[in-house]
Write a protein that holds these residues in place. Structure first.
Motif, mmCIF file in Angstrom:
data_model
loop_
_atom_site.group_PDB
_atom_site.id
_atom_site.type_symbol
_atom_site.label_atom_id
_atom_site.label_comp_id
_atom_site.label_asym_id
_atom_site.label_seq_id
_atom_site.Cartn_x
_atom_site.Cartn_y
_atom_site.Cartn_z
ATOM 1 N N THR A 189 -10.567 -1.142 -13.157
ATOM 2 C CA THR A 189 -9.740 -1.857 -12.177
ATOM 3 C C THR A 189 -10.322 -1.683 -10.771
ATOM 4 O O THR A 189 -9.592 -1.761 -9.787
ATOM 5 N N ARG A 190 -11.628 -1.471 -10.704
ATOM 6 C CA ARG A 190 -12.276 -1.182 -9.425
ATOM 7 C C ARG A 190 -12.175 -2.336 -8.437
ATOM 8 O O ARG A 190 -12.293 -2.133 -7.221
ATOM 9 N N ASN A 191 -11.984 -3.551 -8.927
ATOM 10 C CA ASN A 191 -11.864 -4.711 -8.041
ATOM 11 C C ASN A 191 -10.409 -5.079 -7.756
ATOM 12 O O ASN A 191 -10.144 -6.098 -7.114
ATOM 13 N N TYR A 192 -9.479 -4.278 -8.242
ATOM 14 C CA TYR A 192 -8.055 -4.524 -8.007
ATOM 15 C C TYR A 192 -7.641 -3.912 -6.666
ATOM 16 O O TYR A 192 -8.221 -2.935 -6.204
ATOM 17 N N SER A 193 -6.593 -4.478 -6.088
ATOM 18 C CA SER A 193 -5.965 -3.828 -4.936
ATOM 19 C C SER A 193 -5.054 -2.715 -5.443
ATOM 20 O O SER A 193 -4.771 -2.622 -6.650
ATOM 21 N N ASP A 194 -4.583 -1.862 -4.558
ATOM 22 C CA ASP A 194 -3.714 -0.762 -4.961
ATOM 23 C C ASP A 194 -2.442 -1.271 -5.630
ATOM 24 O O ASP A 194 -1.974 -0.711 -6.622
ATOM 25 N N SER A 195 -1.883 -2.353 -5.097
ATOM 26 C CA SER A 195 -0.642 -2.886 -5.676
ATOM 27 C C SER A 195 -0.898 -3.527 -7.036
ATOM 28 O O SER A 195 -0.069 -3.416 -7.940
ATOM 29 N N THR B 137 0.854 -1.184 0.000
ATOM 30 C CA THR B 137 0.000 0.000 0.000
ATOM 31 C C THR B 137 0.887 1.230 0.000
ATOM 32 O O THR B 137 2.113 1.131 0.006
ATOM 33 N N LEU B 138 0.262 2.383 0.006
ATOM 34 C CA LEU B 138 1.025 3.630 0.068
ATOM 35 C C LEU B 138 1.875 3.673 1.326
ATOM 36 O O LEU B 138 3.023 4.136 1.304
ATOM 37 N N LEU B 139 1.342 3.133 2.438
ATOM 38 C CA LEU B 139 2.062 3.148 3.706
ATOM 39 C C LEU B 139 3.294 2.257 3.676
ATOM 40 O O LEU B 139 4.326 2.576 4.271
ATOM 41 N N THR B 140 3.209 1.128 2.975
ATOM 42 C CA THR B 140 4.324 0.169 2.949
ATOM 43 C C THR B 140 5.175 0.290 1.689
ATOM 44 O O THR B 140 6.034 -0.547 1.441
ATOM 45 N N LEU C 105 -0.191 -3.039 -12.884
ATOM 46 C CA LEU C 105 -0.780 -2.965 -14.216
ATOM 47 C C LEU C 105 -0.314 -1.696 -14.919
ATOM 48 O O LEU C 105 0.091 -1.733 -16.101
ATOM 49 N N LEU C 106 -0.344 -0.580 -14.229
ATOM 50 C CA LEU C 106 0.102 0.682 -14.809
ATOM 51 C C LEU C 106 1.584 0.642 -15.136
ATOM 52 O O LEU C 106 2.008 1.104 -16.200
ATOM 53 N N LEU C 107 2.378 0.041 -14.261
ATOM 54 C CA LEU C 107 3.834 -0.043 -14.501
ATOM 55 C C LEU C 107 4.136 -0.938 -15.680
ATOM 56 O O LEU C 107 5.051 -0.666 -16.476
ATOM 57 N N ARG C 108 3.349 -2.013 -15.871
ATOM 58 C CA ARG C 108 3.534 -2.869 -17.052
ATOM 59 C C ARG C 108 3.184 -2.100 -18.328
ATOM 60 O O ARG C 108 3.823 -2.287 -19.372
ATOM 61 N N ASN C 109 2.158 -1.255 -18.257
ATOM 62 C CA ASN C 109 1.807 -0.428 -19.419
ATOM 63 C C ASN C 109 2.951 0.512 -19.777
ATOM 64 O O ASN C 109 3.263 0.714 -20.957
ATOM 65 N N ALA D 42 4.571 8.991 -7.004
ATOM 66 C CA ALA D 42 3.551 9.749 -7.732
ATOM 67 C C ALA D 42 2.467 8.816 -8.262
ATOM 68 O O ALA D 42 1.261 9.122 -8.167
ATOM 69 N N MET D 43 2.865 7.680 -8.822
ATOM 70 C CA MET D 43 1.896 6.715 -9.337
ATOM 71 C C MET D 43 1.030 6.157 -8.222
ATOM 72 O O MET D 43 -0.185 6.026 -8.352
ATOM 73 N N MET D 44 1.659 5.831 -7.096
ATOM 74 C CA MET D 44 0.910 5.242 -5.987
ATOM 75 C C MET D 44 -0.036 6.254 -5.355
ATOM 76 O O MET D 44 -1.177 5.915 -5.004
ATOM 77 N N LEU D 45 0.400 7.501 -5.236
ATOM 78 C CA LEU D 45 -0.478 8.541 -4.704
ATOM 79 C C LEU D 45 -1.677 8.760 -5.616
ATOM 80 O O LEU D 45 -2.811 8.913 -5.156
ATOM 81 N N CYS D 46 -1.426 8.759 -6.910
ATOM 82 C CA CYS D 46 -2.495 8.946 -7.884
ATOM 83 C C CYS D 46 -3.497 7.801 -7.834
ATOM 84 O O CYS D 46 -4.709 8.019 -7.888
ATOM 85 N N LEU D 47 -3.011 6.575 -7.694
ATOM 86 C CA LEU D 47 -3.877 5.401 -7.766
ATOM 87 C C LEU D 47 -4.574 5.077 -6.452
ATOM 88 O O LEU D 47 -5.658 4.496 -6.455
ATOM 89 N N SER D 48 -3.963 5.426 -5.337
ATOM 90 C CA SER D 48 -4.535 5.051 -4.043
ATOM 91 C C SER D 48 -5.661 5.981 -3.615
ATOM 92 O O SER D 48 -6.448 5.628 -2.731
ATOM 93 N N HIS D 49 -5.748 7.166 -4.205
ATOM 94 C CA HIS D 49 -6.857 8.065 -3.915
ATOM 95 C C HIS D 49 -8.064 7.676 -4.762
ATOM 96 O O HIS D 49 -7.935 7.460 -5.965
ATOM 97 N N LYS D 50 -9.215 7.618 -4.142
ATOM 98 C CA LYS D 50 -10.421 7.144 -4.824
ATOM 99 C C LYS D 50 -10.759 7.980 -6.048
ATOM 100 O O LYS D 50 -11.157 7.445 -7.080
ATOM 101 N N ARG D 51 -10.564 9.299 -5.948
ATOM 102 C CA ARG D 51 -10.901 10.181 -7.067
ATOM 103 C C ARG D 51 -9.675 10.929 -7.572
ATOM 104 O O ARG D 51 -9.777 12.063 -8.021
#
Length: 300
Positions: free
Chosen positions: A283-289, A6-9, A294-298, A81-90
């Motif tokens: 990706t609504r059913n995905y975990s943050d990681s 997660t963002l914390l870890t 997925l984004l990093l593979r893209n 930056a990617m994790m902050l962007c993805l971990s926020h709901k909106r």
């Protein structure tokens, strides 16, 4: 390294620049480094994370040819930056990202747009089965404008001051959405034919698309007559739900993202913000990681 984080870890998984580079190398190349200049060439490992392509004699690293190339920012900053962007709901605004990472707003804005470019890969699926289609018009409301900025006759399906967006939702599945120049059938029908498999059931909001006849089963609701949907059972026992509530729910959440985080989006960049939202929805059913990988593979 933990597979779920997660963002914390995130700092535990990627404590330094070297760990970020090695993770991205694994994501991009797997166990064997491949030259971006000649995929059949032998590759020599050099110092400082560099590699050399034998056939071309050119040097490269894992960032070559990606969004991270030619950037002065460390990979670790990009990961955060990617994790902050993805971990926020909106999502997150460039101003907030700049404060969180200690960078300028202009740099944060460019980083977010780079990230959105690779989110766009999720907005290109082929849909089937039961699909709902609808258009949205994104822009400010006349009642909120100053009197010298109001636009006459801009309500309803008028898009004089708004950006028309066309969306298709597969019930229980993914959604795609594209900015369109207008909402005429000659614009909409080719998109449906390209993105929806023949024989699918298409639910519309009252507009009859003649170009779909014979190729799709078309069922409609008529909002102008306050008919928002119905459910019935056929003689064969099939339950039919006629509505476009699913795709309208998509637009509702998208507009909340715009109004809640970005406040205003220019027409020029509207598609990028749509791509970001579609990535989140699909990706609504995905975990943050999982979403991060997925984004990093893209990017890779």
């Amino acid at each position: 390294m933990k597979t779920e984080f997660t963002l914390l870890t995130l700092s535990e998984n990627f404590p330094d620049e070297e760990s970020c580079i090695r993770y991205f190398e694994k994501m991009r190349w797997g166990d064997e480094v491949i030259s971006p200049y000649d995929s059949n060439s032998k590759v020599y490992k050099c110092g400082n994370g560099k590699y050399k392509c034998k056939n071309t004699g050119r040097y490269f690293d894992v960032k070559t040819g990606t969004a991270f190339a030619n950037t002065k920012l460390p990979m670790q900053v990009w990961f955060y930056a990617m994790m902050l962007c993805l971990s926020h709901k909106r999502s997150i605004s460039s101003c907030q990202l700049a404060r969180d990472l200690g960078i300028t707003q202009k740099t944060a804005w460019k980083m977010l747009h780079k990230i959105r470019q690779y989110m766009a890969m999720e907005n290109n699926h082929t849909l089937s089965g039961e699909v709902e289609i609808d258009e949205a018009f994104v822009g400010g409301k006349n009642k909120n404008r100053h009197k010298d900025k109001k636009v006459e006759k801009c309500q309803g399906r008028s898009y004089k001051d708004k950006v028309p967006v066309f969306g298709i939702l597969e019930r229980g599945g993914k959604v795609i959405a594209k900015v369109v120049p207008n909402t005429q059938a000659k614009t909409i029908v080719p998109i449906i034919k390209e993105k929806v498999e023949l024989g699918s059931v298409v639910y519309t909001d009252g507009w009859d698309y003649s170009g779909l006849h014979g190729k799709y089963v078309q069922r409609s609701v008529d909002h102008e007559k306050h008919f928002y949907g119905t459910t019935y059972v056929t003689d064969e026992g099939e339950i039919i739900v006629v509505s476009t509530n699913g795709i309208e729910n998509v637009w509702s959440h998208f507009k909340r993202m715009i109004f809640g985080i970005y406040y205003h989006v220019s027409k020029k960049y509207m598609q990028r913000y749509i791509d970001e939202y579609i990535f989140r929805f699909n990706t609504r059913n995905y975990s943050d990681s999982q979403r991060f990988n997925l984004l990093l593979r893209n990017v890779a």
